[in-house]
Design an enzyme around this catalytic site. Structure first.
Site, PDB file in Angstrom:
ATOM      1  N   SER A  77       0.831  -1.204   0.000  1.00  0.00           N
ATOM      2  CA  SER A  77       0.000   0.000   0.000  1.00  0.00           C
ATOM      3  C   SER A  77       0.865   1.254   0.000  1.00  0.00           C
ATOM      4  CB  SER A  77      -0.954   0.002   1.192  1.00  0.00           C
ATOM      5  OG  SER A  77      -0.247  -0.087   2.410  1.00  0.00           O
ATOM      6  N   GLU A  78       2.008   1.225   0.694  1.00  0.00           N
ATOM      7  CA  GLU A  78       2.950   2.347   0.648  1.00  0.00           C
ATOM      8  C   GLU A  78       4.387   1.876   0.761  1.00  0.00           C
ATOM      9  OE1 GLU A  78      -0.780   4.503   1.921  1.00  0.00           O
ATOM     10  OE2 GLU A  78       0.320   2.963   3.020  1.00  0.00           O
ATOM     11  N   SER A  79       5.275   2.662   0.157  1.00  0.00           N
ATOM     12  CA  SER A  79       6.725   2.531   0.319  1.00  0.00           C
ATOM     13  C   SER A  79       7.274   3.918   0.623  1.00  0.00           C
ATOM     14  CB  SER A  79       7.382   1.990  -0.956  1.00  0.00           C
ATOM     15  OG  SER A  79       6.885   0.711  -1.295  1.00  0.00           O
TER      16      SER A  79
END
Length: 275
Positions: free
Chosen positions: A44-46
């Site tokens: 979902s995020e980096s």
């Protein structure tokens, strides 16, 4: 080769929270390279750690989903701070940590429940247009009457907050594609280990994405629920149950009435990545 960690946020048990990829040295990488890597991780995020651009900050972070950059997000804030500290980061001001991101400066501190960030102010609150409310109800496959309340609770990602009668109603949802980023919350019975069950849905091509545990949503929900007298702090929210996760989000308030959102973070993968 750059130092890399993959951490699990809002859980003390690996693989029960929300994973985050952290590149501990993002210097010299272009926006395109960061975005490409975030798309490849398919998380979902980096995030990418960088030296601060303002003297008040301990570090700077850029936050990417697989298809865009975000000004702020909650679980990347806690996960990045955990990775920074684990890699030897030392706060300038002793106990408190100041993160710089596109949304500005975010305060963090350690608590008994883990790291916590100060909830940023809402960019938009108040009533949601009737047509959008009807579309959201249709996408959640419930009636408008099932919604106890609906308000904007946007602190960056654009959340519309929907309150249902109870946690069971939240867990029973089987939505279709949503027209907007929607956070749904319902209370557990008094005396339960958690005060609320939370679910977060975002639009995707002909479908929807459900986020396992969402810091930004819980931050905005907390401000709404506390302001309207539907919650008292401190409290714990559960999220991810419908996905087989066990996220726990700890909400508290400070001396000036500010809202703090926290939880545990564990490192699951560490090493080096080619970038």
């Amino acid at each position: 080769m750059r130092a890399f960690s993959q951490v699990d946020v809002f859980t003390a048990v690996p693989y029960r929270g929300n994973p985050l990829a952290v590149v501990l040295d993002g210097e010299g990488l272009s926006t395109e390279e960061m975005q490409r890597f975030a798309a490849w991780t398919n998380l979902s995020e980096s995030t990418f750690l960088l030296p601060p651009a303002t003297p008040e900050a301990d570090y700077r972070v850029r936050i990417f989903t697989p298809d865009r950059e975000l000004p702020f997000a909650g679980h990347p804030t806690l996960g990045t701070c955990h990775a920074w500290l684990e890699a030897g980061g030392v706060p300038r001001e002793g106990g408190e940590i100041t993160q710089e991101c596109a949304a500005g400066l975010i305060r963090l501190r350690g608590t008994d429940a883990g790291l916590a960030f100060q909830a940023p102010p809402l960019l938009r609150s108040g009533p949601v247009e009737g047509e959008l409310v009807e579309r959201i109800a249709e996408s959640l496959r419930i009636s408008r009457d099932d919604m106890v309340d609906v308000e904007w609770a946007d602190n960056g990602p654009g959340w519309v907050a929907v309150l249902l009668a109870d946690a069971d109603a939240v867990l029973a949802l089987s939505p279709g594609p949503v027209p907007h980023d929607v956070g749904v919350v319902g209370p557990y019975p008094e005396g339960s280990p958690c005060a609320f069950e939370v679910r977060a849905f975002s639009p995707a091509q002909d479908a929807f994405v459900e986020d396992p545990v969402t810091g930004s949503l819980n931050a905005s929900l907390a401000q709404w629920l506390l302001r309207t007298g539907r919650a008292t702090a401190p409290y714990v929210a559960s999220q991810g149950t419908a996905l087989g996760r066990a996220g726990r989000v700890h909400v508290s308030t400070g001396e000036q009435g500010e809202v703090w959102v926290g939880g545990s973070v564990v490192t699951c993968v560490s090493g080096r990545v080619v970038l």
